[in-house]
Write a protein that holds these residues in place. Structure first.
Motif, PDB file in Angstrom:
ATOM      1  N   ALA A  51      -6.178  11.097   9.713  1.00 38.02           N
ATOM      2  CA  ALA A  51      -4.799  11.193   9.239  1.00 38.02           C
ATOM      3  C   ALA A  51      -4.068   9.861   9.290  1.00 38.02           C
ATOM      4  O   ALA A  51      -3.091   9.671   8.573  1.00 38.02           O
ATOM      5  N   ASP A  52      -4.524   8.935  10.107  1.00 39.91           N
ATOM      6  CA  ASP A  52      -3.858   7.642  10.208  1.00 39.91           C
ATOM      7  C   ASP A  52      -4.536   6.567   9.371  1.00 39.91           C
ATOM      8  O   ASP A  52      -4.097   5.420   9.354  1.00 39.91           O
ATOM      9  N   ASP A  53      -5.595   6.919   8.653  1.00 37.93           N
ATOM     10  CA  ASP A  53      -6.281   5.943   7.815  1.00 37.93           C
ATOM     11  C   ASP A  53      -5.550   5.755   6.484  1.00 37.93           C
ATOM     12  O   ASP A  53      -5.035   6.704   5.898  1.00 37.93           O
ATOM     13  N   SER A  54      -5.552   4.528   6.009  1.00 42.44           N
ATOM     14  CA  SER A  54      -4.867   4.164   4.766  1.00 42.44           C
ATOM     15  C   SER A  54      -5.677   4.568   3.532  1.00 42.44           C
ATOM     16  O   SER A  54      -6.864   4.903   3.627  1.00 42.44           O
ATOM     17  N   GLY A  55      -5.026   4.476   2.382  1.00 44.53           N
ATOM     18  CA  GLY A  55      -5.713   4.715   1.122  1.00 44.53           C
ATOM     19  C   GLY A  55      -6.876   3.771   0.917  1.00 44.53           C
ATOM     20  O   GLY A  55      -7.910   4.153   0.363  1.00 44.53           O
ATOM     21  N   ALA A  56      -6.754   2.535   1.392  1.00 43.95           N
ATOM     22  CA  ALA A  56      -7.857   1.577   1.266  1.00 43.95           C
ATOM     23  C   ALA A  56      -9.074   2.037   2.057  1.00 43.95           C
ATOM     24  O   ALA A  56     -10.208   1.902   1.599  1.00 43.95           O
ATOM     25  N   VAL A  57      -8.865   2.610   3.233  1.00 44.32           N
ATOM     26  CA  VAL A  57      -9.976   3.104   4.050  1.00 44.32           C
ATOM     27  C   VAL A  57     -10.617   4.312   3.373  1.00 44.32           C
ATOM     28  O   VAL A  57     -11.844   4.422   3.307  1.00 44.32           O
ATOM     29  N   TYR A  58      -9.793   5.214   2.839  1.00 46.16           N
ATOM     30  CA  TYR A  58     -10.341   6.348   2.084  1.00 46.16           C
ATOM     31  C   TYR A  58     -11.141   5.837   0.888  1.00 46.16           C
ATOM     32  O   TYR A  58     -12.249   6.284   0.624  1.00 46.16           O
ATOM     33  N   GLY A  59     -10.554   4.884   0.149  1.00 46.07           N
ATOM     34  CA  GLY A  59     -11.238   4.331  -1.018  1.00 46.07           C
ATOM     35  C   GLY A  59     -12.554   3.661  -0.672  1.00 46.07           C
ATOM     36  O   GLY A  59     -13.542   3.800  -1.402  1.00 46.07           O
ATOM     37  N   PHE A  60     -12.589   2.940   0.427  1.00 45.99           N
ATOM     38  CA  PHE A  60     -13.814   2.281   0.876  1.00 45.99           C
ATOM     39  C   PHE A  60     -14.905   3.318   1.129  1.00 45.99           C
ATOM     40  O   PHE A  60     -16.032   3.179   0.680  1.00 45.99           O
ATOM     41  N   ASN A  61     -14.573   4.374   1.858  1.00 44.10           N
ATOM     42  CA  ASN A  61     -15.540   5.437   2.144  1.00 44.10           C
ATOM     43  C   ASN A  61     -15.978   6.149   0.868  1.00 44.10           C
ATOM     44  O   ASN A  61     -17.164   6.470   0.706  1.00 44.10           O
ATOM     45  N   LEU A  62     -15.043   6.407  -0.022  1.00 38.34           N
ATOM     46  CA  LEU A  62     -15.390   7.080  -1.279  1.00 38.34           C
ATOM     47  C   LEU A  62     -16.311   6.221  -2.142  1.00 38.34           C
ATOM     48  O   LEU A  62     -17.165   6.749  -2.864  1.00 38.34           O
ATOM     49  N   HIS A  63     -16.146   4.923  -2.074  1.00 40.62           N
ATOM     50  CA  HIS A  63     -16.997   4.022  -2.864  1.00 40.62           C
ATOM     51  C   HIS A  63     -18.486   4.285  -2.608  1.00 40.62           C
ATOM     52  O   HIS A  63     -19.298   4.219  -3.526  1.00 40.62           O
ATOM     53  N   PHE A  64     -18.830   4.603  -1.381  1.00 36.51           N
ATOM     54  CA  PHE A  64     -20.228   4.783  -1.008  1.00 36.51           C
ATOM     55  C   PHE A  64     -20.716   6.232  -1.103  1.00 36.51           C
ATOM     56  O   PHE A  64     -21.908   6.478  -0.917  1.00 36.51           O
ATOM     57  N   HIS A  65     -19.816   7.176  -1.391  1.00 35.67           N
ATOM     58  CA  HIS A  65     -20.201   8.591  -1.355  1.00 35.67           C
ATOM     59  C   HIS A  65     -19.803   9.379  -2.596  1.00 35.67           C
ATOM     60  O   HIS A  65     -19.944  10.600  -2.610  1.00 35.67           O
ATOM     61  N   THR A  66     -19.327   8.731  -3.642  1.00 36.70           N
ATOM     62  CA  THR A  66     -18.876   9.449  -4.834  1.00 36.70           C
ATOM     63  C   THR A  66     -20.029   9.711  -5.798  1.00 36.70           C
ATOM     64  O   THR A  66     -20.722   8.782  -6.214  1.00 36.70           O
ATOM     65  N   LEU A  67     -20.197  10.982  -6.141  1.00 35.93           N
ATOM     66  CA  LEU A  67     -21.175  11.376  -7.161  1.00 35.93           C
ATOM     67  C   LEU A  67     -20.555  11.374  -8.549  1.00 35.93           C
ATOM     68  O   LEU A  67     -21.211  11.061  -9.536  1.00 35.93           O
ATOM     69  N   ALA A  68     -19.288  11.782  -8.638  1.00 31.18           N
ATOM     70  CA  ALA A  68     -18.556  11.827  -9.908  1.00 31.18           C
ATOM     71  C   ALA A  68     -17.072  11.873  -9.581  1.00 31.18           C
ATOM     72  O   ALA A  68     -16.678  12.210  -8.457  1.00 31.18           O
ATOM     73  N   LYS A  69     -16.251  11.531 -10.569  1.00 33.52           N
ATOM     74  CA  LYS A  69     -14.812  11.644 -10.389  1.00 33.52           C
ATOM     75  C   LYS A  69     -14.166  11.987 -11.722  1.00 33.52           C
ATOM     76  O   LYS A  69     -14.714  11.713 -12.787  1.00 33.52           O
ATOM     77  N   ALA A  70     -12.989  12.608 -11.616  1.00 28.05           N
ATOM     78  CA  ALA A  70     -12.219  12.988 -12.796  1.00 28.05           C
ATOM     79  C   ALA A  70     -10.745  12.759 -12.489  1.00 28.05           C
ATOM     80  O   ALA A  70     -10.316  12.955 -11.340  1.00 28.05           O
ATOM     81  N   SER A  71      -9.984  12.330 -13.483  1.00 31.77           N
ATOM     82  CA  SER A  71      -8.584  11.950 -13.249  1.00 31.77           C
ATOM     83  C   SER A  71      -7.631  12.519 -14.284  1.00 31.77           C
ATOM     84  O   SER A  71      -8.022  12.808 -15.418  1.00 31.77           O
ATOM     85  N   ILE A  72      -6.387  12.629 -13.864  1.00 34.61           N
ATOM     86  CA  ILE A  72      -5.242  12.905 -14.740  1.00 34.61           C
ATOM     87  C   ILE A  72      -4.190  11.864 -14.382  1.00 34.61           C
ATOM     88  O   ILE A  72      -3.903  11.648 -13.201  1.00 34.61           O
ATOM     89  N   THR A  73      -3.615  11.223 -15.385  1.00 34.13           N
ATOM     90  CA  THR A  73      -2.599  10.211 -15.155  1.00 34.13           C
ATOM     91  C   THR A  73      -1.256  10.692 -15.673  1.00 34.13           C
ATOM     92  O   THR A  73      -1.121  11.067 -16.837  1.00 34.13           O
ATOM     93  N   GLY A  74      -0.259  10.679 -14.790  1.00 33.52           N
ATOM     94  CA  GLY A  74       1.119  10.970 -15.172  1.00 33.52           C
ATOM     95  C   GLY A  74       1.912   9.681 -15.181  1.00 33.52           C
ATOM     96  O   GLY A  74       1.604   8.732 -14.446  1.00 33.52           O
ATOM     97  N   ILE A  75       2.952   9.626 -16.003  1.00 33.16           N
ATOM     98  CA  ILE A  75       3.771   8.437 -16.167  1.00 33.16           C
ATOM     99  C   ILE A  75       5.183   8.744 -15.677  1.00 33.16           C
ATOM    100  O   ILE A  75       5.726   9.807 -15.969  1.00 33.16           O
ATOM    101  N   TYR A  76       5.773   7.788 -14.933  1.00 32.48           N
ATOM    102  CA  TYR A  76       7.159   7.961 -14.506  1.00 32.48           C
ATOM    103  C   TYR A  76       7.840   6.604 -14.472  1.00 32.48           C
ATOM    104  O   TYR A  76       7.260   5.609 -14.038  1.00 32.48           O
ATOM    105  N   GLU A  77       9.103   6.586 -14.926  1.00 35.02           N
ATOM    106  CA  GLU A  77       9.922   5.371 -14.897  1.00 35.02           C
ATOM    107  C   GLU A  77      11.254   5.705 -14.285  1.00 35.02           C
ATOM    108  O   GLU A  77      11.911   6.674 -14.681  1.00 35.02           O
ATOM    109  N   ASN A  78      11.663   4.898 -13.313  1.00 36.41           N
ATOM    110  CA  ASN A  78      12.986   5.030 -12.707  1.00 36.41           C
ATOM    111  C   ASN A  78      13.927   4.111 -13.479  1.00 36.41           C
ATOM    112  O   ASN A  78      13.906   2.909 -13.285  1.00 36.41           O
ATOM    113  N   LYS A  79      14.738   4.689 -14.349  1.00 37.78           N
ATOM    114  CA  LYS A  79      15.622   3.877 -15.177  1.00 37.78           C
ATOM    115  C   LYS A  79      16.910   3.526 -14.448  1.00 37.78           C
ATOM    116  O   LYS A  79      17.751   2.827 -14.991  1.00 37.78           O
ATOM    117  N   GLY A  80      17.025   4.018 -13.202  1.00 40.77           N
ATOM    118  CA  GLY A  80      18.163   3.652 -12.341  1.00 40.77           C
ATOM    119  C   GLY A  80      19.423   4.250 -12.820  1.00 40.77           C
ATOM    120  O   GLY A  80      20.504   4.025 -12.594  1.00 40.77           O
TER     121      GLY A  80
END
Length: 159
Positions: A130-159
């Motif tokens: 729970a205290d590990d950063s996204g970089a640590v998760y990403g590092f571990n995933l780099h060595f253990h990922t069989l496949a990945k799938a994504s959805i990208t959402g867009i957001y802009e804060n126009k203030g």
């Protein structure tokens, strides 16, 4: 079969709904995946903003150790009282705490991409906490990922 990610809340390339914006709802979206490759032993999820003005992007959500028999998370699963499957763990976001943190780009910085990715993982348990950063998760995933799938959402804060 192709590994795919869908959502009742997000449309790939579409506007991120207010519910997934930090100041307007801060609720993790519904996510559903299918077509995981043979050998998948668990799943992981990340939400990452590569457009954050940090030099290294911004991690909004990391989840690991989702059991292989799970193929869907309901909206709000990333909240402190959310319904994550037994054994799943959320990592520390760049907001400084574990759990989902919605879109919060600086005003006037233009549109940001929020990439929600599900990973098919070749091990039951990644050595992350729970205290590990996204970089640590990403590092571990780099060595253990069989496949990945994504959805990208867009957001802009126009203030």
């Amino acid at each position: 079969m192709t590994f795919t990610l869908t959502s009742n809340d997000l449309t790939d390339g579409g506007q991120l709904p207010d519910a997934q914006v930090y100041a307007k709802g801060n609720v993790s979206p519904h996510l559903k995946w299918s077509g995981a490759p043979e050998g998948t032993k668990s799943f992981a999820i990340t939400c990452y903003d590569p457009d954050a003005p940090t030099g290294s992007g911004f991690w909004h959500w990391t989840v690991a150790n989702i059991p292989a028999d799970v193929n869907e998370l309901e909206a709000g699963a990333g909240s402190p009282d959310g319904k994550l499957p037994a054994g799943a763990i959320q990592g520390r976001t760049d907001f400084g705490q574990a759990g989902f943190g919605g879109a919060a780009p600086p005003a006037g910085h233009g549109p940001h991409r929020y990439i929600f990715t599900v990973f098919a993982v070749d091990t039951d348990r990644l050595e992350v906490g729970a205290d590990d950063s996204g970089a640590v998760y990403g590092f571990n995933l780099h060595f253990h990922t069989l496949a990945k799938a994504s959805i990208t959402g867009i957001y802009e804060n126009k203030g």
